[in-house]
Design a protein around this motif. Structure first.
Motif, PDB file in Angstrom:
ATOM      1  N   ASN A  95       0.893  -1.176  -0.020  1.00  0.00           N
ATOM      2  CA  ASN A  95       0.040   0.020   0.177  1.00  0.00           C
ATOM      3  C   ASN A  95       0.935   1.490  -0.181  1.00  0.00           C
ATOM      4  N   GLN A  96       2.040   1.225  -0.730  1.00  0.00           N
ATOM      5  CA  GLN A  96       2.943   2.402  -0.871  1.00  0.00           C
ATOM      6  C   GLN A  96       3.333   2.593  -2.248  1.00  0.00           C
ATOM      7  N   THR A  97       3.736   3.670  -2.708  1.00  0.00           N
ATOM      8  CA  THR A  97       4.519   3.750  -4.241  1.00  0.00           C
ATOM      9  C   THR A  97       5.894   4.392  -3.917  1.00  0.00           C
ATOM     10  N   TYR A  98       6.542   3.896  -4.583  1.00  0.00           N
ATOM     11  CA  TYR A  98       7.970   4.067  -4.664  1.00  0.00           C
ATOM     12  C   TYR A  98       8.659   4.519  -6.027  1.00  0.00           C
ATOM     13  N   ASP A  99       9.394   5.755  -5.977  1.00  0.00           N
ATOM     14  CA  ASP A  99      10.113   5.868  -7.013  1.00  0.00           C
ATOM     15  C   ASP A  99      11.508   5.658  -6.906  1.00  0.00           C
ATOM     16  N   ILE A 100      11.983   4.773  -7.940  1.00  0.00           N
ATOM     17  CA  ILE A 100      13.304   4.006  -7.871  1.00  0.00           C
ATOM     18  C   ILE A 100      13.890   4.257  -9.518  1.00  0.00           C
ATOM     19  N   HIS A 101      15.078   4.574  -9.247  1.00  0.00           N
ATOM     20  CA  HIS A 101      15.872   4.525 -10.516  1.00  0.00           C
ATOM     21  C   HIS A 101      16.726   3.439 -10.609  1.00  0.00           C
ATOM     22  N   ILE A 102      16.691   2.846 -11.822  1.00  0.00           N
ATOM     23  CA  ILE A 102      17.343   1.388 -12.048  1.00  0.00           C
ATOM     24  C   ILE A 102      18.326   1.558 -12.985  1.00  0.00           C
ATOM     25  N   ALA A 103      19.658   1.160 -12.602  1.00  0.00           N
ATOM     26  CA  ALA A 103      20.651   1.122 -13.400  1.00  0.00           C
ATOM     27  C   ALA A 103      20.892  -0.197 -14.595  1.00  0.00           C
ATOM     28  N   ALA A 104      20.805  -0.036 -15.777  1.00  0.00           N
ATOM     29  CA  ALA A 104      20.647  -1.310 -16.539  1.00  0.00           C
ATOM     30  C   ALA A 104      21.405  -0.800 -17.759  1.00  0.00           C
ATOM     31  N   PRO A 105      22.002  -1.741 -18.569  1.00  0.00           N
ATOM     32  CA  PRO A 105      22.694  -1.383 -19.921  1.00  0.00           C
ATOM     33  C   PRO A 105      21.856  -0.380 -20.775  1.00  0.00           C
ATOM     34  N   SER A 106      22.402   0.536 -21.402  1.00  0.00           N
ATOM     35  CA  SER A 106      21.637   1.412 -22.069  1.00  0.00           C
ATOM     36  C   SER A 106      20.954   0.959 -23.350  1.00  0.00           C
ATOM     37  N   THR A 107      21.183  -0.508 -23.720  1.00  0.00           N
ATOM     38  CA  THR A 107      20.679  -0.925 -24.725  1.00  0.00           C
ATOM     39  C   THR A 107      19.329  -1.641 -24.316  1.00  0.00           C
ATOM     40  N   SER A 108      18.918  -1.506 -22.969  1.00  0.00           N
ATOM     41  CA  SER A 108      17.719  -2.418 -22.670  1.00  0.00           C
ATOM     42  C   SER A 108      16.534  -1.979 -23.192  1.00  0.00           C
ATOM     43  N   GLU A 109      15.688  -2.820 -23.722  1.00  0.00           N
ATOM     44  CA  GLU A 109      14.337  -2.441 -24.201  1.00  0.00           C
ATOM     45  C   GLU A 109      13.306  -3.137 -23.126  1.00  0.00           C
ATOM     46  N   ASN A 110      13.527  -4.128 -22.549  1.00  0.00           N
ATOM     47  CA  ASN A 110      12.510  -4.673 -21.833  1.00  0.00           C
ATOM     48  C   ASN A 110      13.100  -5.108 -20.578  1.00  0.00           C
ATOM     49  N   LEU A 111      12.345  -4.794 -19.206  1.00  0.00           N
ATOM     50  CA  LEU A 111      12.767  -5.404 -17.956  1.00  0.00           C
ATOM     51  C   LEU A 111      12.017  -5.827 -17.125  1.00  0.00           C
ATOM     52  N   TYR A 112      12.421  -6.696 -16.252  1.00  0.00           N
ATOM     53  CA  TYR A 112      11.210  -7.703 -15.461  1.00  0.00           C
ATOM     54  C   TYR A 112      11.174  -6.935 -13.951  1.00  0.00           C
ATOM     55  N   VAL A 113      10.139  -6.827 -13.650  1.00  0.00           N
ATOM     56  CA  VAL A 113       9.756  -6.454 -12.079  1.00  0.00           C
ATOM     57  C   VAL A 113       9.181  -7.398 -11.388  1.00  0.00           C
ATOM     58  N   SER A 114       9.761  -7.737 -10.144  1.00  0.00           N
ATOM     59  CA  SER A 114       9.206  -8.885  -9.455  1.00  0.00           C
ATOM     60  C   SER A 114       8.776  -8.320  -7.840  1.00  0.00           C
ATOM     61  N   PHE A 317      28.560  -2.429   4.106  1.00  0.00           N
ATOM     62  CA  PHE A 317      28.008  -1.251   5.217  1.00  0.00           C
ATOM     63  C   PHE A 317      26.769  -1.274   5.164  1.00  0.00           C
ATOM     64  N   ALA A 318      26.138  -0.861   6.427  1.00  0.00           N
ATOM     65  CA  ALA A 318      24.718  -0.639   6.544  1.00  0.00           C
ATOM     66  C   ALA A 318      24.174   0.901   6.546  1.00  0.00           C
ATOM     67  N   VAL A 319      23.084   0.990   5.982  1.00  0.00           N
ATOM     68  CA  VAL A 319      22.498   2.337   5.441  1.00  0.00           C
ATOM     69  C   VAL A 319      21.284   2.484   6.276  1.00  0.00           C
ATOM     70  N   ASN A 320      20.988   3.815   6.740  1.00  0.00           N
ATOM     71  CA  ASN A 320      19.959   4.111   7.414  1.00  0.00           C
ATOM     72  C   ASN A 320      18.610   4.332   6.562  1.00  0.00           C
ATOM     73  N   ASP A 321      18.748   4.958   5.397  1.00  0.00           N
ATOM     74  CA  ASP A 321      17.685   5.273   4.738  1.00  0.00           C
ATOM     75  C   ASP A 321      17.237   4.366   3.721  1.00  0.00           C
ATOM     76  N   VAL A 322      15.830   4.021   3.607  1.00  0.00           N
ATOM     77  CA  VAL A 322      15.345   2.924   2.768  1.00  0.00           C
ATOM     78  C   VAL A 322      15.212   3.765   1.148  1.00  0.00           C
ATOM     79  N   THR A 323      15.141   5.089   0.935  1.00  0.00           N
ATOM     80  CA  THR A 323      15.393   5.340  -0.272  1.00  0.00           C
ATOM     81  C   THR A 323      16.747   5.316  -0.703  1.00  0.00           C
ATOM     82  N   LEU A 324      17.723   5.655  -0.164  1.00  0.00           N
ATOM     83  CA  LEU A 324      19.145   5.682  -0.390  1.00  0.00           C
ATOM     84  C   LEU A 324      19.322   3.918  -0.910  1.00  0.00           C
ATOM     85  N   PHE A 325      18.873   3.168   0.051  1.00  0.00           N
ATOM     86  CA  PHE A 325      19.055   1.662  -0.119  1.00  0.00           C
ATOM     87  C   PHE A 325      18.386   1.171  -1.427  1.00  0.00           C
ATOM     88  N   ASN A 326      17.220   1.721  -1.834  1.00  0.00           N
ATOM     89  CA  ASN A 326      16.509   1.177  -2.864  1.00  0.00           C
ATOM     90  C   ASN A 326      17.176   1.776  -4.410  1.00  0.00           C
TER      91      ASN A 326
END
Length: 437
Positions: A95-114, A317-326
């Motif tokens: 019940n949340q919405t997340y903005d996440i940037h995903i590093a992927a090869p620039s040639t990527s056309e399709n990615l899969y989210v699980s 190393f451990a991080v505090n912030d979930v946004t940074l982690f994601n």
């Protein structure tokens, strides 16, 4: 054949001496320097807008309409295939919405989210990616678009290769094998604490010079991590103890304390203070690290070339912030080498960190904040996968006049147009021109 540094014309050497010793950049003819670099770089007429990036950060907005806590994973391909690679792992709640940037090869056309629950059941969606926000919704209303399954294969993280030229700011031979390091990023949640682990595998050292390496965590400061240190595991030959105050990494020592970038709050991890000592497993000659060429020479009659197994370290190393982690990815890792040059210690970075001054003040920053070395030519590349780098002394790609050559024939067209042949690194001209063969 043993590689030697190119001789520079006298005027350029004199200018470099002035720039290294002080910041009187009026003694430095920036246009002459740019012309010199352009004349030596193996490709003419490079794209003036090139950032030399082979990896893109794709923006995602993921809405989770189910209740509970989940792991969100991004894959390069359908998770049912053994060839797929994990691009990112995130910690999310329902019940949340997340903005996440995903590093992927620039040639990527399709990615899969699980979306993976605590029993390992995956709800997976295929996404045709674009540079704009890629919206993904997991809910009962959209469940018809989901592939529900259990994990078929153990996850394998995407790997990346950092390839370096020494000699910066002097042009080199552009075989991009002076130091070659493979990098992987793994994320985990252990007893409620979020951990990031970065593995650094030294695959090759194609240089006769003393070289060190460090890793800046871009935009991560002391307030973002738990504690003041990291865990280091793997090869123990990361610190050659005999350099004393001549160490290329001052304040390193045999410590796992974070360092701090000299002109910011970004955290820095020393990787090793001598590349030859590290990759050779501590081999010495006359009480100093043995300066062989490791994993770059294929001519068996060339005794300067030595084959060794790559050496790996992992930093956790451990991080505090979930946004940074994601959102943390390989694009946030400024892995660089340090070299002795003209009486100083220079740093060699990938774009866009080329003129960063992490450990030393070297770039002769001008009053407007720019650097005379900020031109559009690379001394380091970041490439997806386990890149087969050129063998010793062979340029990565060439297009000068009527001559086209090098280990990767399509490199030159990518250099001249960053939209062209973006997957050039997948197809060497000949397997005998690259390492491993």
């Amino acid at each position: 054949m043993m590689k030697t540094k190119k001789c520079m014309f006298v005027g350029f050497a004199a200018v470099m001496s002035a720039v290294t010793s002080c910041t009187e950049t009026n003694l430095f003819d920036e246009e002459d320097y740019k012309a010199y670099v352009a004349s030596v770089f193996p490709v003419q007429n490079i794209d003036p807008l090139h950032d030399w990036s082979t990896i893109t950060k794709f923006p995602f907005r993921v809405e989770i309409g189910y209740t509970g806590s989940y792991t969100l994973k991004f894959y390069s391909d359908d998770p049912k295939y053994v060839s797929t690679r994990v691009l990112n792992t995130c910690s999310v709640d329902g019940n949340q919405t997340y903005d996440i940037h995903i590093a992927a090869p620039s040639t990527s056309e399709n990615l899969y989210v699980s979306l993976v629950d605590d029993k390992g059941v995956c709800r997976t969606k295929a996404v045709r990616v674009s540079p704009s926000i890629n919206n993904v919704v997991f809910s009962e209303d959209t469940s018809a678009d989901e592939i529900v399954s259990s994990s078929l294969y153990p996850d394998v993280n995407q790997t990346y290769t950092f390839c370096f030229e020494e000699n910066f700011p002097e042009p080199g031979d552009y075989d991009f094998n002076d130091v070659v390091m493979g990098v992987g990023v793994d994320k985990s949640v252990e007893n409620g604490t979020r951990y990031i682990s970065i593995s650094v595998k030294v695959r090759a050292v194609g240089s006769g010079s003393r070289l060190a390496a460090a890793m800046r965590l871009a935009n991560i400061s002391a307030k973002d991590v738990v504690g003041t240190s990291y865990e280091r595991s793997g090869s123990k030959y990361y610190f050659f103890t005999q350099y004393g105050d001549q160490d290329l990494l001052p304040k390193f020592g045999d410590s796992n304390e974070f360092l701090t970038m000299r002109n910011s709050t970004d955290l820095v991890i020393p990787v090793f203070n001598d590349a030859h000592y590290f990759i050779s497993g501590g081999a010495t000659q006359a009480a100093l690290p043995a300066r062989n060429y490791y994993n770059t020479v294929t001519d068996k009659e060339d005794l300067s070339g030595v084959v060794v197994s790559p050496k790996t370290q992992t930093f956790k190393f451990a991080v505090n912030d979930v946004t940074l982690f994601n959102n943390f990815s390989v694009k946030d890792i400024d892995l660089f080498i340090l070299e002795e040059y003209n009486g100083g210690v220079f740093e060699v970075h990938t774009m866009p960190y080329k003129t960063a001054e992490v450990i030393n003040e070297w770039a002769a920053i001008k009053s407007d904040g720019s650097s005379p070395y900020g031109g559009n030519y690379p001394w380091a590349l970041l490439i997806p996968g386990d890149f087969q780098y050129p063998i010793e002394g062979l340029t990565i790609g060439k297009a000068k006049g009527n001559v086209i050559g090098g280990a990767y024939l399509r490199f030159f067209s990518w250099a001249q147009d960053h939209y062209s042949n973006r997957d050039w690194y997948n197809t060497p001209q000949d397997s005998k021109m690259v390492y491993p063969q």
